[in-house]
Design a protein around this motif. Sequence first.
Motif, PDB file in Angstrom:
ATOM      1  N   UNK A  14     -15.741   9.505  32.343  1.00  0.00           N
ATOM      2  CA  UNK A  14     -14.621   9.215  31.704  1.00  0.00           C
ATOM      3  C   UNK A  14     -14.938   9.681  30.215  1.00  0.00           C
ATOM      4  N   UNK A  15     -16.129   9.764  29.652  1.00  0.00           N
ATOM      5  CA  UNK A  15     -16.323  10.267  28.183  1.00  0.00           C
ATOM      6  C   UNK A  15     -16.137  11.706  28.074  1.00  0.00           C
ATOM      7  N   UNK A  16     -16.590  12.373  29.078  1.00  0.00           N
ATOM      8  CA  UNK A  16     -16.492  13.948  29.147  1.00  0.00           C
ATOM      9  C   UNK A  16     -14.878  14.162  29.129  1.00  0.00           C
ATOM     10  N   UNK A  17     -14.112  13.321  30.064  1.00  0.00           N
ATOM     11  CA  UNK A  17     -12.537  13.548  30.052  1.00  0.00           C
ATOM     12  C   UNK A  17     -12.054  13.506  28.775  1.00  0.00           C
ATOM     13  N   UNK A  18     -12.401  12.284  28.170  1.00  0.00           N
ATOM     14  CA  UNK A  18     -11.826  12.125  26.786  1.00  0.00           C
ATOM     15  C   UNK A  18     -12.198  13.183  25.879  1.00  0.00           C
ATOM     16  N   UNK A  19     -13.203  13.588  26.004  1.00  0.00           N
ATOM     17  CA  UNK A  19     -13.851  14.698  24.766  1.00  0.00           C
ATOM     18  C   UNK A  19     -12.913  15.987  25.197  1.00  0.00           C
ATOM     19  N   UNK A  20     -12.815  16.191  26.390  1.00  0.00           N
ATOM     20  CA  UNK A  20     -12.007  17.304  26.693  1.00  0.00           C
ATOM     21  C   UNK A  20     -10.563  17.373  26.195  1.00  0.00           C
ATOM     22  N   UNK A  21     -10.018  16.124  26.527  1.00  0.00           N
ATOM     23  CA  UNK A  21      -8.446  15.760  25.996  1.00  0.00           C
ATOM     24  C   UNK A  21      -8.514  16.107  24.259  1.00  0.00           C
ATOM     25  N   UNK A  22      -9.479  15.618  23.867  1.00  0.00           N
ATOM     26  CA  UNK A  22      -9.536  15.851  22.454  1.00  0.00           C
ATOM     27  C   UNK A  22      -9.506  17.102  21.970  1.00  0.00           C
ATOM     28  N   UNK A  23     -10.438  17.936  22.695  1.00  0.00           N
ATOM     29  CA  UNK A  23     -10.743  19.301  22.319  1.00  0.00           C
ATOM     30  C   UNK A  23      -9.206  20.084  22.412  1.00  0.00           C
ATOM     31  N   UNK A  24      -8.735  19.700  23.711  1.00  0.00           N
ATOM     32  CA  UNK A  24      -7.335  20.473  23.985  1.00  0.00           C
ATOM     33  C   UNK A  24      -6.240  19.890  23.073  1.00  0.00           C
ATOM     34  N   UNK A  25      -6.335  18.931  22.421  1.00  0.00           N
ATOM     35  CA  UNK A  25      -5.266  18.598  21.415  1.00  0.00           C
ATOM     36  C   UNK A  25      -5.649  19.315  20.211  1.00  0.00           C
ATOM     37  N   UNK A  26      -6.769  19.384  20.050  1.00  0.00           N
ATOM     38  CA  UNK A  26      -7.259  20.313  18.572  1.00  0.00           C
ATOM     39  C   UNK A  26      -6.848  21.621  18.601  1.00  0.00           C
ATOM     40  N   UNK A  27      -6.823  22.159  19.987  1.00  0.00           N
ATOM     41  CA  UNK A  27      -6.474  23.671  20.251  1.00  0.00           C
ATOM     42  C   UNK A  27      -5.069  23.779  20.425  1.00  0.00           C
ATOM     43  N   UNK A  28      -4.377  22.820  20.573  1.00  0.00           N
ATOM     44  CA  UNK A  28      -2.913  22.922  20.802  1.00  0.00           C
ATOM     45  C   UNK A  28      -2.386  22.743  19.303  1.00  0.00           C
ATOM     46  N   UNK A  29      -3.007  22.298  18.321  1.00  0.00           N
ATOM     47  CA  UNK A  29      -2.592  22.000  17.126  1.00  0.00           C
ATOM     48  C   UNK A  29      -2.921  23.540  16.342  1.00  0.00           C
ATOM     49  N   UNK A  30      -1.721  24.270  15.994  1.00  0.00           N
ATOM     50  CA  UNK A  30      -1.805  25.704  15.402  1.00  0.00           C
ATOM     51  C   UNK A  30      -1.370  25.968  14.075  1.00  0.00           C
ATOM     52  N   UNK A  31      -1.116  24.802  13.009  1.00  0.00           N
ATOM     53  CA  UNK A  31      -0.620  24.711  11.815  1.00  0.00           C
ATOM     54  C   UNK A  31      -1.757  25.111  11.021  1.00  0.00           C
ATOM     55  N   UNK A  32      -2.975  24.774  11.207  1.00  0.00           N
ATOM     56  CA  UNK A  32      -3.962  24.958  10.339  1.00  0.00           C
ATOM     57  C   UNK A  32      -4.987  25.826  11.165  1.00  0.00           C
ATOM     58  N   UNK A  33      -5.431  26.940  10.658  1.00  0.00           N
ATOM     59  CA  UNK A  33      -6.364  27.992  11.142  1.00  0.00           C
ATOM     60  C   UNK A  33      -7.520  27.803  11.039  1.00  0.00           C
ATOM     61  N   UNK A  34      -8.585  26.992  11.860  1.00  0.00           N
ATOM     62  CA  UNK A  34      -9.673  26.665  11.638  1.00  0.00           C
ATOM     63  C   UNK A  34     -10.286  26.412  12.887  1.00  0.00           C
ATOM     64  N   UNK A  35     -11.561  26.306  12.735  1.00  0.00           N
ATOM     65  CA  UNK A  35     -12.551  25.835  13.936  1.00  0.00           C
ATOM     66  C   UNK A  35     -12.192  24.715  14.292  1.00  0.00           C
ATOM     67  N   UNK A  36     -12.586  24.416  15.345  1.00  0.00           N
ATOM     68  CA  UNK A  36     -12.286  22.913  16.229  1.00  0.00           C
ATOM     69  C   UNK A  36     -13.003  21.828  15.379  1.00  0.00           C
ATOM     70  N   UNK A  37     -14.223  22.240  14.881  1.00  0.00           N
ATOM     71  CA  UNK A  37     -14.906  21.335  14.071  1.00  0.00           C
ATOM     72  C   UNK A  37     -14.492  20.980  12.780  1.00  0.00           C
ATOM     73  N   UNK A  38     -13.945  22.059  12.111  1.00  0.00           N
ATOM     74  CA  UNK A  38     -13.251  21.738  10.805  1.00  0.00           C
ATOM     75  C   UNK A  38     -11.971  21.132  11.037  1.00  0.00           C
ATOM     76  N   UNK A  39     -11.208  21.271  12.228  1.00  0.00           N
ATOM     77  CA  UNK A  39     -10.061  20.402  12.223  1.00  0.00           C
ATOM     78  C   UNK A  39     -10.419  19.186  12.547  1.00  0.00           C
ATOM     79  N   UNK A  40     -11.696  18.940  13.288  1.00  0.00           N
ATOM     80  CA  UNK A  40     -11.925  17.550  13.604  1.00  0.00           C
ATOM     81  C   UNK A  40     -12.388  16.731  12.473  1.00  0.00           C
ATOM     82  N   UNK A  41     -13.127  17.447  11.268  1.00  0.00           N
ATOM     83  CA  UNK A  41     -13.228  16.921  10.226  1.00  0.00           C
ATOM     84  C   UNK A  41     -12.162  16.384   9.216  1.00  0.00           C
TER      85      UNK A  41
END
Length: 70
Positions: A14-41
């Motif tokens: 379940x936790x792995x699935x939630x992490x994958x969903x969060x990563x996919x949402x970060x990838x889908x957001x394209x207004x800011x060109x940055x790494x996933x880690x920077x977008x997360x921060x």
Amino acid sequence: EDACQIYRGDAPQILACARHMAQNMLRAETSRKASLRKKQQFAGMSSPYLEKILDAGLAGNPPIFRSIQK
């Protein structure tokens, strides 16, 4: 994920699935060109940006959300 202390039942899957969903949402957001880690921060510091990420992630209307909306 290997260092995570969640071992009971289906919690690791379940936790792995939630992490994958969060990563996919970060990838889908394209207004800011940055790494996933920077977008997360940045999302952790900015509520409007977090809303943008959630909107971008849910904009595709995955099948699981289509059944909820009916």
